[in-house]
Write a protein that holds these residues in place. Structure first.
Motif, PDB file in Angstrom:
ATOM      1  N   ALA A   1       0.805  -1.225   0.000  1.00 54.33           N
ATOM      2  CA  ALA A   1       0.000   0.000   0.000  1.00 54.33           C
ATOM      3  C   ALA A   1       0.841   1.279   0.000  1.00 54.33           C
ATOM      4  CB  ALA A   1      -0.922   0.000   1.214  1.00 54.33           C
ATOM      5  N   LYS A   2       2.144   1.175  -0.265  1.00 54.36           N
ATOM      6  CA  LYS A   2       3.022   2.353  -0.238  1.00 54.36           C
ATOM      7  C   LYS A   2       2.495   3.505  -1.092  1.00 54.36           C
ATOM      8  CE  LYS A   2       6.555   0.036  -1.413  1.00 54.36           C
ATOM      9  NZ  LYS A   2       7.797  -0.618  -1.756  1.00 54.36           N
ATOM     10  N   ASP A   3       1.957   3.182  -2.255  1.00 58.79           N
ATOM     11  CA  ASP A   3       1.481   4.219  -3.175  1.00 58.79           C
ATOM     12  C   ASP A   3      -0.034   4.356  -3.185  1.00 58.79           C
ATOM     13  OD1 ASP A   3       4.123   4.789  -3.990  1.00 58.79           O
ATOM     14  OD2 ASP A   3       4.071   3.116  -5.404  1.00 58.79           O
ATOM     15  N   ALA A   4      -0.706   3.728  -2.220  1.00 59.60           N
ATOM     16  CA  ALA A   4      -2.166   3.765  -2.159  1.00 59.60           C
ATOM     17  C   ALA A   4      -2.649   5.054  -1.504  1.00 59.60           C
ATOM     18  CB  ALA A   4      -2.697   2.559  -1.384  1.00 59.60           C
ATOM     19  N   ASP A   5      -3.913   5.353  -1.698  1.00 53.87           N
ATOM     20  CA  ASP A   5      -4.528   6.512  -1.057  1.00 53.87           C
ATOM     21  C   ASP A   5      -5.151   6.153   0.285  1.00 53.87           C
ATOM     22  OD1 ASP A   5      -3.977   8.237  -3.227  1.00 53.87           O
ATOM     23  OD2 ASP A   5      -5.721   7.461  -4.287  1.00 53.87           O
ATOM     24  N   MET A   6      -5.496   4.861   0.458  1.00 53.98           N
ATOM     25  CA  MET A   6      -6.176   4.413   1.666  1.00 53.98           C
ATOM     26  C   MET A   6      -6.039   2.893   1.771  1.00 53.98           C
ATOM     27  SD  MET A   6     -10.267   4.596   2.523  1.00 53.98           S
ATOM     28  CE  MET A   6     -10.293   6.365   2.431  1.00 53.98           C
ATOM     29  N   ILE A   7      -6.062   2.389   2.996  1.00 57.86           N
ATOM     30  CA  ILE A   7      -6.067   0.949   3.251  1.00 57.86           C
ATOM     31  C   ILE A   7      -7.382   0.606   3.931  1.00 57.86           C
ATOM     32  CG2 ILE A   7      -4.967  -0.961   4.492  1.00 57.86           C
ATOM     33  CD1 ILE A   7      -2.364   0.696   4.458  1.00 57.86           C
ATOM     34  N   VAL A   8      -8.021  -0.468   3.480  1.00 57.06           N
ATOM     35  CA  VAL A   8      -9.243  -0.952   4.124  1.00 57.06           C
ATOM     36  C   VAL A   8      -8.972  -2.379   4.583  1.00 57.06           C
ATOM     37  CG1 VAL A   8     -11.691  -1.464   3.836  1.00 57.06           C
ATOM     38  CG2 VAL A   8     -10.686   0.490   2.630  1.00 57.06           C
ATOM     39  N   VAL A   9      -9.141  -2.636   5.885  1.00 57.45           N
ATOM     40  CA  VAL A   9      -8.927  -3.967   6.445  1.00 57.45           C
ATOM     41  C   VAL A   9     -10.130  -4.370   7.283  1.00 57.45           C
ATOM     42  CG1 VAL A   9      -6.404  -3.865   6.481  1.00 57.45           C
ATOM     43  CG2 VAL A   9      -7.671  -3.060   8.440  1.00 57.45           C
ATOM     44  N   GLY A  10     -10.318  -5.652   7.410  1.00 55.19           N
ATOM     45  CA  GLY A  10     -11.366  -6.172   8.278  1.00 55.19           C
ATOM     46  C   GLY A  10     -10.780  -6.542   9.626  1.00 55.19           C
ATOM     47  N   SER A  11     -11.630  -6.639  10.627  1.00 52.59           N
ATOM     48  CA  SER A  11     -11.206  -7.027  11.966  1.00 52.59           C
ATOM     49  C   SER A  11     -12.149  -8.100  12.484  1.00 52.59           C
ATOM     50  CB  SER A  11     -11.228  -5.820  12.907  1.00 52.59           C
ATOM     51  OG  SER A  11     -10.919  -6.219  14.212  1.00 52.59           O
ATOM     52  N   ARG A  12     -11.577  -9.224  12.918  1.00 54.22           N
ATOM     53  CA  ARG A  12     -12.408 -10.302  13.459  1.00 54.22           C
ATOM     54  C   ARG A  12     -12.787 -10.061  14.905  1.00 54.22           C
ATOM     55  NH1 ARG A  12      -9.240 -15.645  12.216  1.00 54.22           N
ATOM     56  NH2 ARG A  12      -7.757 -14.448  13.406  1.00 54.22           N
ATOM     57  N   GLY A  13     -12.111  -9.134  15.541  1.00 51.43           N
ATOM     58  CA  GLY A  13     -12.453  -8.808  16.913  1.00 51.43           C
ATOM     59  C   GLY A  13     -11.885  -9.763  17.939  1.00 51.43           C
ATOM     60  N   ALA A  14     -10.765 -10.448  17.621  1.00 55.19           N
ATOM     61  CA  ALA A  14     -10.123 -11.310  18.614  1.00 55.19           C
ATOM     62  C   ALA A  14      -9.677 -10.426  19.768  1.00 55.19           C
ATOM     63  CB  ALA A  14      -8.930 -12.033  18.000  1.00 55.19           C
ATOM     64  N   GLY A  15      -9.991 -10.812  20.970  1.00 55.88           N
ATOM     65  CA  GLY A  15      -9.660  -9.954  22.098  1.00 55.88           C
ATOM     66  C   GLY A  15      -8.978 -10.716  23.201  1.00 55.88           C
ATOM     67  N   GLY A  16      -8.747 -10.038  24.278  1.00 59.40           N
ATOM     68  CA  GLY A  16      -8.183 -10.651  25.471  1.00 59.40           C
ATOM     69  C   GLY A  16      -6.773 -11.163  25.275  1.00 59.40           C
ATOM     70  N   PHE A  17      -6.479 -12.283  25.927  1.00 57.54           N
ATOM     71  CA  PHE A  17      -5.137 -12.853  25.934  1.00 57.54           C
ATOM     72  C   PHE A  17      -4.694 -13.272  24.536  1.00 57.54           C
ATOM     73  CE2 PHE A  17      -2.022 -16.228  26.997  1.00 57.54           C
ATOM     74  CZ  PHE A  17      -1.129 -15.425  27.688  1.00 57.54           C
ATOM     75  N   LYS A  18      -5.608 -13.800  23.741  1.00 56.53           N
ATOM     76  CA  LYS A  18      -5.282 -14.227  22.375  1.00 56.53           C
ATOM     77  C   LYS A  18      -4.727 -13.047  21.574  1.00 56.53           C
ATOM     78  CE  LYS A  18      -7.288 -16.348  18.275  1.00 56.53           C
ATOM     79  NZ  LYS A  18      -8.496 -16.867  17.648  1.00 56.53           N
ATOM     80  N   LYS A  19      -5.315 -11.888  21.724  1.00 61.04           N
ATOM     81  CA  LYS A  19      -4.859 -10.701  20.996  1.00 61.04           C
ATOM     82  C   LYS A  19      -3.458 -10.297  21.448  1.00 61.04           C
ATOM     83  CE  LYS A  19      -6.200  -6.051  19.652  1.00 61.04           C
ATOM     84  NZ  LYS A  19      -7.244  -5.043  19.693  1.00 61.04           N
ATOM     85  N   LEU A  20      -3.170 -10.426  22.749  1.00 63.45           N
ATOM     86  CA  LEU A  20      -1.847 -10.082  23.257  1.00 63.45           C
ATOM     87  C   LEU A  20      -0.778 -10.997  22.689  1.00 63.45           C
ATOM     88  CD1 LEU A  20      -2.555  -9.366  27.027  1.00 63.45           C
ATOM     89  CD2 LEU A  20      -1.945  -7.714  25.251  1.00 63.45           C
TER      90      LEU A  20
END
Length: 69
Positions: A25-44
């Motif tokens: 995305a170096k030359d992109a105008d914007m990045i769009v990503v999804g998030s699964r919402g993994a939280g807590g200890f797993k995210k750490l």
């Protein structure tokens, strides 16, 4: 008929997710990503690709949250 606007580019690229997204995305105008919402200890332990991208990108990043079930 293609549903995407002609200005949108979609790529499938192998590599470490956050690092590859930022590199491609170096030359992109914007990045769009999804998030699964993994939280807590797993995210750490694993980190969040969306979080890494938002913290290291030099362009706007839009994060689309996962639908709640």
């Amino acid at each position: 008929e293609d549903a995407r606007p002609p200005a949108v580019t979609v790529l499938a690229v192998p590599g470490l997710p956050a690092e590859t997204i930022l590199d491609v995305a170096k030359d992109a105008d914007m990045i769009v990503v999804g998030s699964r919402g993994a939280g807590g200890f797993k995210k750490l332990l694993m980190g969040s690709v969306a979080s890494q991208v938002t913290h290291h990108a030099h362009i706007p990043v839009v994060v689309i949250p996962a639908e709640e079930s």
